[in-house]
Design a protein around this motif. Sequence first.
Motif, mmCIF file in Angstrom:
data_model
loop_
_atom_site.group_PDB
_atom_site.id
_atom_site.type_symbol
_atom_site.label_atom_id
_atom_site.label_comp_id
_atom_site.label_asym_id
_atom_site.label_seq_id
_atom_site.Cartn_x
_atom_site.Cartn_y
_atom_site.Cartn_z
ATOM 1 N N ARG A 1 0.830 -1.202 0.000
ATOM 2 C CA ARG A 1 0.000 0.000 0.000
ATOM 3 C C ARG A 1 0.869 1.258 0.000
ATOM 4 N N VAL A 2 1.913 1.246 0.837
ATOM 5 C CA VAL A 2 2.824 2.394 0.881
ATOM 6 C C VAL A 2 3.514 2.583 -0.465
ATOM 7 N N ALA A 3 3.963 1.471 -1.046
ATOM 8 C CA ALA A 3 4.639 1.545 -2.341
ATOM 9 C C ALA A 3 3.699 2.068 -3.420
ATOM 10 N N GLY A 4 2.456 1.570 -3.414
ATOM 11 C CA GLY A 4 1.483 2.040 -4.405
ATOM 12 C C GLY A 4 1.209 3.518 -4.278
ATOM 13 N N LEU A 5 1.079 3.995 -3.036
ATOM 14 C CA LEU A 5 0.818 5.417 -2.812
ATOM 15 C C LEU A 5 2.008 6.262 -3.277
ATOM 16 N N ALA A 6 3.237 5.848 -2.911
ATOM 17 C CA ALA A 6 4.422 6.598 -3.328
ATOM 18 C C ALA A 6 4.554 6.602 -4.858
ATOM 19 N N PHE A 7 4.278 5.468 -5.472
ATOM 20 C CA PHE A 7 4.355 5.355 -6.931
ATOM 21 C C PHE A 7 3.326 6.268 -7.591
ATOM 22 N N TRP A 8 2.118 6.292 -7.051
ATOM 23 C CA TRP A 8 1.068 7.147 -7.612
ATOM 24 C C TRP A 8 1.410 8.625 -7.444
ATOM 25 N N GLU A 9 1.973 8.999 -6.307
ATOM 26 C CA GLU A 9 2.355 10.407 -6.098
ATOM 27 C C GLU A 9 3.392 10.851 -7.121
ATOM 28 N N VAL A 10 4.325 9.958 -7.485
ATOM 29 C CA VAL A 10 5.311 10.288 -8.506
ATOM 30 C C VAL A 10 4.619 10.530 -9.847
ATOM 31 N N ILE A 11 3.645 9.669 -10.171
ATOM 32 C CA ILE A 11 2.922 9.826 -11.442
ATOM 33 C C ILE A 11 2.222 11.174 -11.498
ATOM 34 N N VAL A 12 1.526 11.523 -10.429
ATOM 35 C CA VAL A 12 0.796 12.804 -10.404
ATOM 36 C C VAL A 12 1.764 13.973 -10.508
ATOM 37 N N GLU A 13 2.903 13.869 -9.807
ATOM 38 C CA GLU A 13 3.892 14.949 -9.837
ATOM 39 C C GLU A 13 4.492 15.131 -11.229
ATOM 40 N N ARG A 14 4.723 14.015 -11.919
ATOM 41 C CA ARG A 14 5.365 14.094 -13.233
ATOM 42 C C ARG A 14 4.373 14.398 -14.363
ATOM 43 N N ALA A 15 3.102 14.239 -14.114
ATOM 44 C CA ALA A 15 2.109 14.411 -15.179
ATOM 45 C C ALA A 15 2.056 15.865 -15.644
ATOM 46 N N GLY A 16 2.075 16.068 -16.947
ATOM 47 C CA GLY A 16 1.932 17.401 -17.519
ATOM 48 C C GLY A 16 0.489 17.708 -17.845
ATOM 49 N N PRO A 17 0.222 18.912 -18.327
ATOM 50 C CA PRO A 17 -1.165 19.294 -18.667
ATOM 51 C C PRO A 17 -1.820 18.322 -19.636
ATOM 52 N N ASP A 18 -1.039 17.781 -20.574
ATOM 53 C CA ASP A 18 -1.625 16.870 -21.563
ATOM 54 C C ASP A 18 -1.956 15.504 -20.983
ATOM 55 N N ASP A 19 -1.406 15.216 -19.776
ATOM 56 C CA ASP A 19 -1.634 13.904 -19.172
ATOM 57 C C ASP A 19 -2.811 13.882 -18.211
ATOM 58 N N ARG A 20 -3.356 15.060 -17.878
ATOM 59 C CA ARG A 20 -4.367 15.125 -16.822
ATOM 60 C C ARG A 20 -5.591 14.284 -17.141
ATOM 61 N N ALA A 21 -5.981 14.261 -18.385
ATOM 62 C CA ALA A 21 -7.183 13.508 -18.746
ATOM 63 C C ALA A 21 -6.997 12.010 -18.549
ATOM 64 N N ALA A 22 -5.752 11.554 -18.605
ATOM 65 C CA ALA A 22 -5.484 10.113 -18.474
ATOM 66 C C ALA A 22 -5.311 9.682 -17.025
ATOM 67 N N LEU A 23 -5.225 10.634 -16.081
ATOM 68 C CA LEU A 23 -4.944 10.260 -14.690
ATOM 69 C C LEU A 23 -6.000 9.331 -14.081
ATOM 70 N N PRO A 24 -7.286 9.537 -14.299
ATOM 71 C CA PRO A 24 -8.256 8.595 -13.722
ATOM 72 C C PRO A 24 -8.010 7.153 -14.182
ATOM 73 N N ARG A 25 -7.726 6.991 -15.473
ATOM 74 C CA ARG A 25 -7.454 5.645 -15.976
ATOM 75 C C ARG A 25 -6.172 5.083 -15.365
ATOM 76 N N LEU A 26 -5.124 5.935 -15.254
ATOM 77 C CA LEU A 26 -3.865 5.481 -14.655
ATOM 78 C C LEU A 26 -4.057 5.105 -13.191
ATOM 79 N N SER A 27 -4.899 5.858 -12.488
ATOM 80 C CA SER A 27 -5.174 5.535 -11.082
ATOM 81 C C SER A 27 -5.817 4.162 -10.965
ATOM 82 N N THR A 28 -6.770 3.885 -11.845
ATOM 83 C CA THR A 28 -7.416 2.574 -11.826
ATOM 84 C C THR A 28 -6.401 1.463 -12.084
ATOM 85 N N LEU A 29 -5.515 1.682 -13.051
ATOM 86 C CA LEU A 29 -4.518 0.675 -13.394
ATOM 87 C C LEU A 29 -3.544 0.452 -12.238
ATOM 88 N N VAL A 30 -3.084 1.540 -11.622
ATOM 89 C CA VAL A 30 -2.125 1.416 -10.519
ATOM 90 C C VAL A 30 -2.716 0.608 -9.380
#
Length: 374
Positions: A95-124
């Motif tokens: 759980r800790v690893a998943g949360l840390a991994f997801w925080e990195v994804i959100v931090e690195r996501a650019g404006p063009d990636d925002r629409a894909a974040l819900p799908r990426l969250s589901t996958l993670v």
Amino acid sequence: MSQDTHSEPSRLLRELRADSDAISELVTARIGNDDQDYDDAALGHHELLTLVADSCAAWLDALAESPYSLEPARRAGRLKAERGIPLESLLHAFRVAGLAFWEVIVERAGPDDRAALPRLSTLVWATVDDYSVAAAEAYRRVVATGTAQPDQGLLRALLDPGLPPAQRAELGARMLRSRTRATSVVLVGDIHLVATGVTTAHTLLGEDRVTLAVAVSPAALDRALGAVSARAGASRPFTDLRFAPAALDQARLAFRCLSPADTGIHTYACAPERALIAADPALAADVFADVLAAFDRLPPDEADLLVHTALAWYELAGSTSAVGRRLHLHRNTVLHRLKRIERLTGAAFAVPADAARLYLALHTRLLRSADGSS
């Protein structure tokens, strides 16, 4: 999972893959900081980092909606069961690893990636769930087969020379429980010690199988060790578990003092000549290179006969008659072999300095065989 190449955030995934080493370090640090079971050195940093790196690589495959392996999860479950890390800590780490991994994804996501974040969250989180289930199943299989060792985490921490003294004292009290006057020894080797009045804990450190044996008395410990026929190195007995890291060093050196023909337990410093050689075998081989070369020129079986005859002569206080009785040889045969060694090496058994050098050289040859050197 279906793959939608049009909506896949390719730039983000490429960036995450390129920086996977740093991400793995970050996730590993988060797990270590968050869970005391890892702080107690039940699992080394490099081992944990390797598990995290393999898991993150699989999770990146999942984000790309590519097939991903569950083997890193199963390996984590098996290893943590064997090290005595609680199942709750295993699942919490994911759980800790998943949360840390997801925080990195959100931090690195650019404006063009925002629409894909819900799908990426589901996958993670779907992948983290898959990993938690696979790891838990592997963990329970280890426990069911009886190969889990509840005290492994404590023992690995106790043997860590970097553990602060206060923590070592606390861990020692937990392992000794009420046995305040216990006598302990550290053993290295593939042994199974079962004896009245002796309890054990086991772990694997690198390639070494390590056992801590705790006895109610020195006599109980002596009886237990005396019954062992398997090859093992033992530390000196000790009563203060703060001495455990030094005892591990002693046991490792004692194990290196065993020749291929030796059986049973070799205790640290019981043969000082072997300890000195085993501490730096390369130096010993260099110092006695001329003597070793003289034996190496002979056929191996012939050289072994001479070496064992000479070592029996040393052990039996220079009595050729006693050597003959032990080896079932005529006394003249013993004398012939000793003279042959003198001709080969240029040393004389009657000269104390020569005899001392020959003695060390012969033991160097035995231990050189033990480590596989030619």
